[in-house]
Motif scaffolding. Sequence first.
Motif, PDB file in Angstrom:
ATOM      1  N   ALA A  12       0.704  -1.005  -0.027  1.00 55.59           N
ATOM      2  CA  ALA A  12       0.052   0.453  -0.029  1.00 55.59           C
ATOM      3  C   ALA A  12       1.014   0.900   0.113  1.00 55.59           C
ATOM      4  O   ALA A  12       2.050   1.634   0.532  1.00 55.59           O
ATOM      5  CB  ALA A  12      -0.707  -0.213   1.169  1.00 55.59           C
ATOM      6  N   GLY A  35      -7.895  -4.038  -5.857  1.00 58.99           N
ATOM      7  CA  GLY A  35      -7.732  -4.174  -4.300  1.00 58.99           C
ATOM      8  C   GLY A  35      -8.935  -3.480  -4.002  1.00 58.99           C
ATOM      9  O   GLY A  35      -9.759  -3.464  -2.514  1.00 58.99           O
ATOM     10  N   ALA A  36      -9.621  -2.389  -5.150  1.00 61.82           N
ATOM     11  CA  ALA A  36     -10.980  -2.219  -4.189  1.00 61.82           C
ATOM     12  C   ALA A  36     -11.956  -3.155  -4.741  1.00 61.82           C
ATOM     13  O   ALA A  36     -13.522  -2.462  -3.608  1.00 61.82           O
ATOM     14  CB  ALA A  36     -11.533  -1.093  -6.078  1.00 61.82           C
ATOM     15  N   TYR A  38     -11.764  -6.046  -2.932  1.00 62.12           N
ATOM     16  CA  TYR A  38     -11.666  -6.396  -1.665  1.00 62.12           C
ATOM     17  C   TYR A  38     -12.460  -5.168  -0.719  1.00 62.12           C
ATOM     18  O   TYR A  38     -12.706  -5.996   0.538  1.00 62.12           O
ATOM     19  CB  TYR A  38     -10.174  -7.460  -0.749  1.00 62.12           C
ATOM     20  CG  TYR A  38      -9.491  -7.727  -2.027  1.00 62.12           C
ATOM     21  CD1 TYR A  38      -9.359  -8.972  -1.661  1.00 62.12           C
ATOM     22  CD2 TYR A  38      -8.829  -7.248  -2.978  1.00 62.12           C
ATOM     23  CE1 TYR A  38      -9.710 -10.588  -1.997  1.00 62.12           C
ATOM     24  CE2 TYR A  38      -8.598  -9.443  -3.620  1.00 62.12           C
ATOM     25  CZ  TYR A  38      -8.613 -10.265  -2.853  1.00 62.12           C
ATOM     26  OH  TYR A  38      -8.113 -11.515  -3.949  1.00 62.12           O
ATOM     27  N   ARG A  39     -11.730  -4.087  -1.227  1.00 66.27           N
ATOM     28  CA  ARG A  39     -12.625  -3.509  -0.164  1.00 66.27           C
ATOM     29  C   ARG A  39     -14.024  -3.383  -0.346  1.00 66.27           C
ATOM     30  O   ARG A  39     -14.659  -2.404   1.132  1.00 66.27           O
ATOM     31  CB  ARG A  39     -11.847  -1.881  -0.732  1.00 66.27           C
ATOM     32  CG  ARG A  39     -10.149  -1.567  -0.482  1.00 66.27           C
ATOM     33  CD  ARG A  39      -9.929  -0.495  -0.825  1.00 66.27           C
ATOM     34  NE  ARG A  39      -9.003   0.066  -0.465  1.00 66.27           N
ATOM     35  CZ  ARG A  39      -8.542   0.785   0.701  1.00 66.27           C
ATOM     36  NH1 ARG A  39      -9.268   1.367   1.059  1.00 66.27           N
ATOM     37  NH2 ARG A  39      -6.766   1.040   0.957  1.00 66.27           N
ATOM     38  N   ARG A  88     -12.754   3.906   0.538  1.00 64.40           N
ATOM     39  CA  ARG A  88     -11.276   4.586   1.044  1.00 64.40           C
ATOM     40  C   ARG A  88     -11.433   4.452   2.318  1.00 64.40           C
ATOM     41  O   ARG A  88     -10.662   6.130   2.714  1.00 64.40           O
ATOM     42  CB  ARG A  88     -11.417   5.590   0.304  1.00 64.40           C
ATOM     43  CG  ARG A  88     -11.528   5.826  -1.335  1.00 64.40           C
ATOM     44  CD  ARG A  88     -10.008   5.011  -1.730  1.00 64.40           C
ATOM     45  NE  ARG A  88     -10.302   4.413  -2.842  1.00 64.40           N
ATOM     46  CZ  ARG A  88      -9.616   2.976  -3.570  1.00 64.40           C
ATOM     47  NH1 ARG A  88      -8.628   2.428  -2.756  1.00 64.40           N
ATOM     48  NH2 ARG A  88     -10.163   1.882  -4.937  1.00 64.40           N
ATOM     49  N   SER A 100      -9.369 -10.421   2.992  1.00 61.94           N
ATOM     50  CA  SER A 100      -8.633 -10.755   2.306  1.00 61.94           C
ATOM     51  C   SER A 100      -7.588 -12.131   2.302  1.00 61.94           C
ATOM     52  O   SER A 100      -7.324 -11.831   2.082  1.00 61.94           O
ATOM     53  CB  SER A 100      -7.634 -10.185   1.729  1.00 61.94           C
ATOM     54  OG  SER A 100      -6.839  -9.507   2.386  1.00 61.94           O
ATOM     55  N   ARG A 127      -1.548  -7.149  -5.736  1.00 62.05           N
ATOM     56  CA  ARG A 127      -0.877  -7.755  -4.371  1.00 62.05           C
ATOM     57  C   ARG A 127      -0.146  -9.597  -5.025  1.00 62.05           C
ATOM     58  O   ARG A 127       0.574  -9.948  -5.008  1.00 62.05           O
ATOM     59  CB  ARG A 127      -1.225  -8.415  -3.031  1.00 62.05           C
ATOM     60  CG  ARG A 127      -1.569  -7.126  -2.509  1.00 62.05           C
ATOM     61  CD  ARG A 127      -0.657  -6.252  -1.390  1.00 62.05           C
ATOM     62  NE  ARG A 127      -1.330  -4.893  -1.280  1.00 62.05           N
ATOM     63  CZ  ARG A 127      -2.062  -4.095  -1.739  1.00 62.05           C
ATOM     64  NH1 ARG A 127      -2.558  -3.752  -2.441  1.00 62.05           N
ATOM     65  NH2 ARG A 127      -2.672  -2.878  -1.280  1.00 62.05           N
ATOM     66  N   ASP A 128      -1.272 -10.155  -5.652  1.00 61.91           N
ATOM     67  CA  ASP A 128      -0.967 -11.178  -6.542  1.00 61.91           C
ATOM     68  C   ASP A 128      -1.130 -11.166  -8.307  1.00 61.91           C
ATOM     69  O   ASP A 128      -1.991 -12.400  -8.107  1.00 61.91           O
ATOM     70  CB  ASP A 128      -2.035 -12.277  -5.353  1.00 61.91           C
ATOM     71  CG  ASP A 128      -3.513 -11.754  -5.971  1.00 61.91           C
ATOM     72  OD1 ASP A 128      -3.369 -10.525  -6.347  1.00 61.91           O
ATOM     73  OD2 ASP A 128      -4.319 -12.859  -5.493  1.00 61.91           O
ATOM     74  N   ARG A 177      -1.291  -2.947   8.225  1.00 61.65           N
ATOM     75  CA  ARG A 177      -2.009  -4.492   7.052  1.00 61.65           C
ATOM     76  C   ARG A 177      -0.853  -4.376   5.894  1.00 61.65           C
ATOM     77  O   ARG A 177      -1.310  -5.494   5.549  1.00 61.65           O
ATOM     78  CB  ARG A 177      -2.207  -2.372   6.293  1.00 61.65           C
ATOM     79  CG  ARG A 177      -3.127  -2.784   5.061  1.00 61.65           C
ATOM     80  CD  ARG A 177      -4.388  -2.599   4.908  1.00 61.65           C
ATOM     81  NE  ARG A 177      -4.117  -0.746   4.296  1.00 61.65           N
ATOM     82  CZ  ARG A 177      -4.515  -0.409   3.183  1.00 61.65           C
ATOM     83  NH1 ARG A 177      -4.506  -2.034   2.318  1.00 61.65           N
ATOM     84  NH2 ARG A 177      -3.910   0.681   3.052  1.00 61.65           N
ATOM     85  N   ASP A 181      -0.477  -8.561   4.738  1.00 62.71           N
ATOM     86  CA  ASP A 181      -0.907  -8.773   3.626  1.00 62.71           C
ATOM     87  C   ASP A 181       0.707  -9.634   3.626  1.00 62.71           C
ATOM     88  O   ASP A 181       0.428 -10.677   2.291  1.00 62.71           O
ATOM     89  CB  ASP A 181      -0.556  -7.700   2.582  1.00 62.71           C
ATOM     90  CG  ASP A 181      -1.771  -6.576   2.789  1.00 62.71           C
ATOM     91  OD1 ASP A 181      -2.809  -7.092   3.194  1.00 62.71           O
ATOM     92  OD2 ASP A 181      -2.076  -5.749   2.584  1.00 62.71           O
ATOM     93  N   ARG A 184       0.307 -13.310   5.641  1.00 65.81           N
ATOM     94  CA  ARG A 184      -0.537 -14.444   5.140  1.00 65.81           C
ATOM     95  C   ARG A 184      -0.084 -15.405   4.524  1.00 65.81           C
ATOM     96  O   ARG A 184      -0.145 -15.770   4.102  1.00 65.81           O
ATOM     97  CB  ARG A 184      -2.361 -13.598   4.689  1.00 65.81           C
ATOM     98  CG  ARG A 184      -2.061 -13.156   2.971  1.00 65.81           C
ATOM     99  CD  ARG A 184      -2.808 -12.733   2.147  1.00 65.81           C
ATOM    100  NE  ARG A 184      -2.607 -12.124   1.404  1.00 65.81           N
ATOM    101  CZ  ARG A 184      -3.270 -11.078   0.805  1.00 65.81           C
ATOM    102  NH1 ARG A 184      -3.652 -10.057   1.733  1.00 65.81           N
ATOM    103  NH2 ARG A 184      -2.604 -11.005  -0.496  1.00 65.81           N
TER     104      ARG A 184
HETATM  105  O1   DC Z   1      -5.233  -2.144  -3.066  1.00 69.97           O
HETATM  106  P1   DC Z   1      -5.595  -1.467  -1.342  1.00 69.97           P
HETATM  107  O2   DC Z   1      -4.661  -1.011  -0.746  1.00 69.97           O
HETATM  108  O3   DC Z   1      -6.625  -0.870  -2.232  1.00 69.97           O
HETATM  109  O4   DC Z   1      -6.047  -3.044  -1.219  1.00 69.97           O
HETATM  110  C1   DC Z   1      -6.836  -2.870   0.538  1.00 69.97           C
HETATM  111  C2   DC Z   1      -6.655  -4.499   0.739  1.00 69.97           C
HETATM  112  O5   DC Z   1      -7.303  -5.064  -0.103  1.00 69.97           O
HETATM  113  C3   DC Z   1      -5.105  -5.046   1.070  1.00 69.97           C
HETATM  114  O6   DC Z   1      -4.838  -4.208   2.032  1.00 69.97           O
HETATM  115  C4   DC Z   1      -4.977  -5.801   0.735  1.00 69.97           C
HETATM  116  C5   DC Z   1      -6.131  -6.657   0.019  1.00 69.97           C
HETATM  117  N1   DC Z   1      -5.931  -6.954  -1.579  1.00 69.97           N
HETATM  118  C6   DC Z   1      -5.197  -8.317  -1.679  1.00 69.97           C
HETATM  119  O7   DC Z   1      -5.183  -8.780  -0.933  1.00 69.97           O
HETATM  120  N2   DC Z   1      -5.096  -8.791  -2.854  1.00 69.97           N
HETATM  121  C7   DC Z   1      -5.076  -8.273  -4.321  1.00 69.97           C
HETATM  122  N3   DC Z   1      -4.581  -7.563  -5.243  1.00 69.97           N
HETATM  123  C8   DC Z   1      -4.753  -6.264  -3.768  1.00 69.97           C
HETATM  124  C9   DC Z   1      -5.336  -6.491  -2.456  1.00 69.97           C
END
Ligand code: DC
Length: 228
Positions: A12, A35-36, A38-39, A88, A100, A127-128, A177, A181, A184
Amino acid sequence: MKRVVVAIDGPAGAGKSTVARRLADKLGFLYLDTGAMYRAVALWALRANIDLNDMHRLEQLALSSDISFKDQGRRVFLNGEDVTEAIRQPRVSAAASQVSTIPGVRRALVQKQREMAEGVSVVMEGRDIGSVVFPAADVKVFLDAAPEIRAERRAKELQQRDGMANSEEVSSELRQRDERDRNRAEAPLVQAPDAVYIDSSKLSLDEVEEVLLRVVRERVSNGRELSR
Ligand code: DC
């Protein structure tokens, strides 16, 4: 031109969203902010008062959520409602990181992400993406920055939007966070072995964009088809 997938992963506050969207605009690709998603699931869970450890209910929620984007990812919709601003809030950031970690939630959202990108060229950030969602992506980038720079950027962003931000709080929230992340069990934040590492700590947005464009052109077309 063949379909191209650009995967941008990183922690982040590294500047992923801004540069990923700019890159997508430049290339004429779809931009997807995972990420949006998961949010959005986290927001729904908070509103519905679901225990964030309830793996089964959260998986059901992720499976039944209708998440969509408009205006190149600038607006985010959950079940038809515009949740762009709501997702947000800092409490949603923390909850998103928590939900997540749940394998069933990830499975459901990864499936949606692959469907949304089917057959189209895309810049996808998360992230992945390079490790799990599109392990065969044409271009993989790991965008990073020093923790204090990321906290500073995030504080500035919150300040501009909400008119206030406690930098101590922002930096501790980001640290927590990040730790979750990265550590995990399921699809943690890692740099894929074939990803290009970019440290944006000392670079301007324009400079990061320039490096990214160069990487994409090198990897995809030897500078021909993509030079728009
Ligand atoms: O990118 P972001 O900060 O908006 O993402 C929010 C949360 O979602 C982040 O802390 C981890 C998760 N996330 C994830 O696990 N895998 C992703 N591909 C994107 C986000």
